[in-house]
Design a protein around this motif. Structure first.
Motif, PDB file in Angstrom:
ATOM      1  N   SER A  31       0.797  -1.184   0.101  1.00  0.00           N
ATOM      2  CA  SER A  31       0.166  -0.132  -0.105  1.00  0.00           C
ATOM      3  C   SER A  31       0.771   1.189  -0.029  1.00  0.00           C
ATOM      4  CB  SER A  31      -1.059   0.027   1.232  1.00  0.00           C
ATOM      5  OG  SER A  31      -1.680  -1.082   0.953  1.00  0.00           O
ATOM      6  N   ASP A  88      -6.051  -1.675  -5.001  1.00  0.00           N
ATOM      7  CA  ASP A  88      -5.307  -2.151  -3.667  1.00  0.00           C
ATOM      8  C   ASP A  88      -6.161  -3.258  -3.064  1.00  0.00           C
ATOM      9  OD1 ASP A  88      -3.773  -2.669  -1.479  1.00  0.00           O
ATOM     10  OD2 ASP A  88      -3.726  -0.548  -0.708  1.00  0.00           O
ATOM     11  N   GLU A  89      -6.159  -4.325  -2.912  1.00  0.00           N
ATOM     12  CA  GLU A  89      -7.171  -5.397  -2.312  1.00  0.00           C
ATOM     13  C   GLU A  89      -8.506  -5.107  -2.699  1.00  0.00           C
ATOM     14  OE1 GLU A  89      -5.828  -6.856   1.592  1.00  0.00           O
ATOM     15  OE2 GLU A  89      -3.964  -5.979   1.356  1.00  0.00           O
ATOM     16  N   GLN A 136      -7.411   0.215  -0.824  1.00  0.00           N
ATOM     17  CA  GLN A 136      -7.806  -0.623   0.074  1.00  0.00           C
ATOM     18  C   GLN A 136      -9.029  -0.259   1.106  1.00  0.00           C
ATOM     19  OE1 GLN A 136      -4.547  -1.818   1.977  1.00  0.00           O
ATOM     20  NE2 GLN A 136      -5.402  -3.615   3.119  1.00  0.00           N
TER      21      GLN A 136
HETATM   22 MG   LIG Z   1      -2.375  -2.691   2.281  1.00  0.00          MG
END
Ligand SMILES: [Mg+2]
Ligand SMILES: Nc1ncnc2c1ncn2[C@@H]1O[C@H](COP(=O)(O)OP(=O)(O)OP(=O)(O)O)[C@@H](O)[C@H]1O
Lengths: 251, 327
Positions: free
Chosen positions: A53, A180-181, A95
């Motif tokens: 991240s 991100d995820e 995320q």
């Molecule tokens: Mg992360």
């Protein structure tokens, strides 16, 4: 190694060289160098706290880098704030969701980039009809079916929210899409959709950077896998030349 | 139909407006018809703009996710600065505008300190509450200067206008500013940024909104509106008392909350804040007319504030839970 031209003569869309980042005491990135090729889908994996991240938040302009260089399409790039990244064609899906729950879908789509009918010194009248129409179109483009652009984002499911975030990023015609995820907390069906979406980026001439903890997801939709551990890149291979086991072993 | 109910359940200012209507009817009956009489309405409309202007600013700032406890002191400081400058020979307009500039500066300082040092605005503006009040008393030199009415265009601010002389000019200022700020919040990109900044700051930052500037702008608007309101009150009274506006900061927060503004930011409307301010005025005036012991006034406002927050969160939940077609 220079950031100019890769071995096969193709210029990477983003190159980072020797990137360092400290959070007060924590050395989160320890000299990361990576190339992202045009229209490639790259899976970025690594344990919690590996620095994934952090790396993408530097590319997105959310955090400043402490050392190192970033090149976008071969040119040195100064990314000091999110707008810089957006202007370079880098869109990010974070995320931790980057939507305001108490605002409508149409309002969320255009936060910071509102179309206006008239403006004076940067403040102006919103073109709400256009915001609605374009959100409906953008959402339909990512194959999401929402009844109204006026619904509050807070009332959507996790998957629908992710869909709106993706639609927003696509609407602004990005060259690079960072996710991100994005499959966190999603149902199997919604996850399949996101994976299909990452696969489809190539056809739309968009480079994808896909962060996930799930190796199967990464191997299902990416061309290349980059593994990070403790702020360093520990593996960088095309999917065809590696396996889930090998990636697991280096983490 | 269900969709309509759902939407109205999620608009807390509607509940407040309904309550206002009920109270007006109630006080009209209790006061045997005096409440809605022309004479009494003139009084209500004459005083209302002062508090409502403060409530507008406080509401905007709360939607942006911040607080201003210094509005009551700024309310006194601005007209005091004006009056002192006028006794030094300044004309009305430069003196008044300088007073408002002082407010803008205070708003800027409030915002800048809050953001720069990442401290709660509750603390910054609590400090400013004391400092601005103290400054007011210091510059007044102990005894308030009298305003020379002949140098001031009173007709522009406090004289009665309109049919039956129902309104003071201040009411027109209030209506104009209310419409302007409400449009700013709901129809402009700035309003979008205010709501995003207060609604979910990380998202606002990630989308590249200059959230610090947005907050500082809201602090400044809030302060200037408080100063203007204080100036209007002083023009109505004819003399700047250093003690005016005490407790106003909390009444303004109460007005915003009664009108459905959330303390956590992101939720609320200018209309709601105004309805809240009117409710407070109406209760004050109605209780006097109904010959209720006026010491119950604060009790009523307090109870209403709590009721509003509990009621609004209940309504919102009901509204959310209500199933219309899936989105
Ligand atoms: Mg992360
Ligand atoms: N805002 C911050 N302030 C201080 N330290 C931070 C901050 N963000 C990240 N860190 C630290 O930097 C390191 C890398 O964190 P990062 O969030 O980049 O990891 P990640 O690979 O994304 O992990 P995850 O898979 O859990 O999301 C961690 O040690 C983390 O504690």
């Amino acid at each position: 190694m220079s950031a100019g031209v890769a071995a096969n003569g193709e210029q990477p869309i983003i190159s980072v060289r020797n990137l360092h980042k400290w959070y007060s005491g924590v050395h989160a990135l320890k000299g990361v160098s990576l190339d992202f090729k045009r229209n490639e889908a790259v899976g970025l994996v690594g344990d919690n706290g590996a620095g994934k991240s952090t790396l993408i938040s530097i590319l997105a302009g959310l955090h400043p880098k402490d050392e190192g260089e970033i090149f976008v399409e071969g040119r040195p790039a100064e990314i000091n704030k999110p707008r810089d990244a957006m202007n370079l064609g880098i869109e990010t899906i974070y995320q931790y969701n980057s939507m305001v729950p108490n605002m409508s879908i149409a309002r969320n789509m255009f936060i910071g980039r509102e179309p206006m009918k008239a403006a004076f010194m940067g403040v102006g009248l919103l073109d709400e009809a256009r915001m609605r129409a374009e959100s409906v179109a953008a959402i339909a483009n990512v194959d999401l079916h929402l009844r109204s652009p006026d619904a509050l984002v807070g009332e959507l499911s996790g998957g629908q929210r992710q869909g709106v975030a993706i639609a927003r990023a696509m609407h602004f015609k990005s060259k690079v899409m960072i996710l991100d995820e994005p499959t966190n907390h999603l149902s199997v069906k919604e996850t399949t959709k996101v994976i299909g979406f990452v696969k489809s980026l190539k056809e739309q001439n968009v480079t994808g950077i896909f962060i996930s903890h799930n190796m199967h997801h990464v191997f299902a939709c990416c061309d290349r896998v980059v593994a990070m551990a403790l702020g360093k890149v520990v593996l960088d291979k095309p999917i065809s030349e590696t396996s889930i086991e090998e990636v697991h072993d280096v983490l | 139909m269900r969709r309509l109910i759902k939407i109205s359940l999620q608009k807390p200012e509607l509940a407040a407006a309904l309550l206002l209507l009920c109270l007006i009817i109630f006080f009209q009956v209790m006061s045997q018809g005096v409440f809605l009489s022309l004479a009494n309405m003139r009084g209500v409309f004459g005083l209302m703009p002062e508090m409502a202007l403060v409530a507008i600013g406080v509401t905007l700032l709360m939607i942006c996710g911040e607080f201003d406890l210094s509005v009551g002191s700024v309310f006194a400081l601005s007209p005091m600065a004006m009056a002192v400058l006028m006794t030094m020979g300044w004309g009305f307009w430069p003196a008044m505008l300088t007073g408002l500039l002082v407010c803008a500066a205070i708003g800027f300082i409030n915002g800048w300190l809050t953001i720069k040092f990442a401290i709660p605005s509750f603390i910054t503006t609590l400090g400013m509450l004391f400092m601005a009040r103290s400054l007011t008393i210091v510059i007044s030199g102990g005894f308030p200067p009298r305003l020379k009415a002949d140098e001031i265009p009173m007709w522009l601010f406090v004289e009665f206008v309109g049919p039956g002389n129902l309104f003071r000019a201040s009411f027109l200022w209030f209506v104009g500013i209310a419409v302007l700020v409400a449009l700013l919040l709901s129809k402009t990109n700035f309003g979008n940024w205010v709501r995003a900044t207060g609604g979910f700051l990380p998202a606002a930052n990630a989308m590249g909104i200059p959230s610090s500037k947005v907050k500082i702008a809201c602090f400044m608007i809030c302060s200037v509106l408080a100063g203007l309101a204080g100036t209007i009150q002083v023009l109505r009274l004819g003399s700047p008392l250093p003690s005016i506006g005490e407790g106003l900061e909390l009444a303004a927060v109460a007005a915003a909350v009664i009108g459905g503004t959330s303390l956590l930011g992101g939720i609320g409307s200018i209309t709601g804040g105004i309805i809240g301010a009117i409710l407070i005025r109406v209760i004050d005036n109605g209780m006097v007319l109904s010959q209720v012991n006026s010491n119950w006034f604060k009790f009523a406002i307090g109870a209403l504030t709590i009721l509003a927050v509990v009621g609004n969160s209940w309504l919102r939940k009901r509204g959310r839970a209500m199933k219309v077609e899936t989105v």
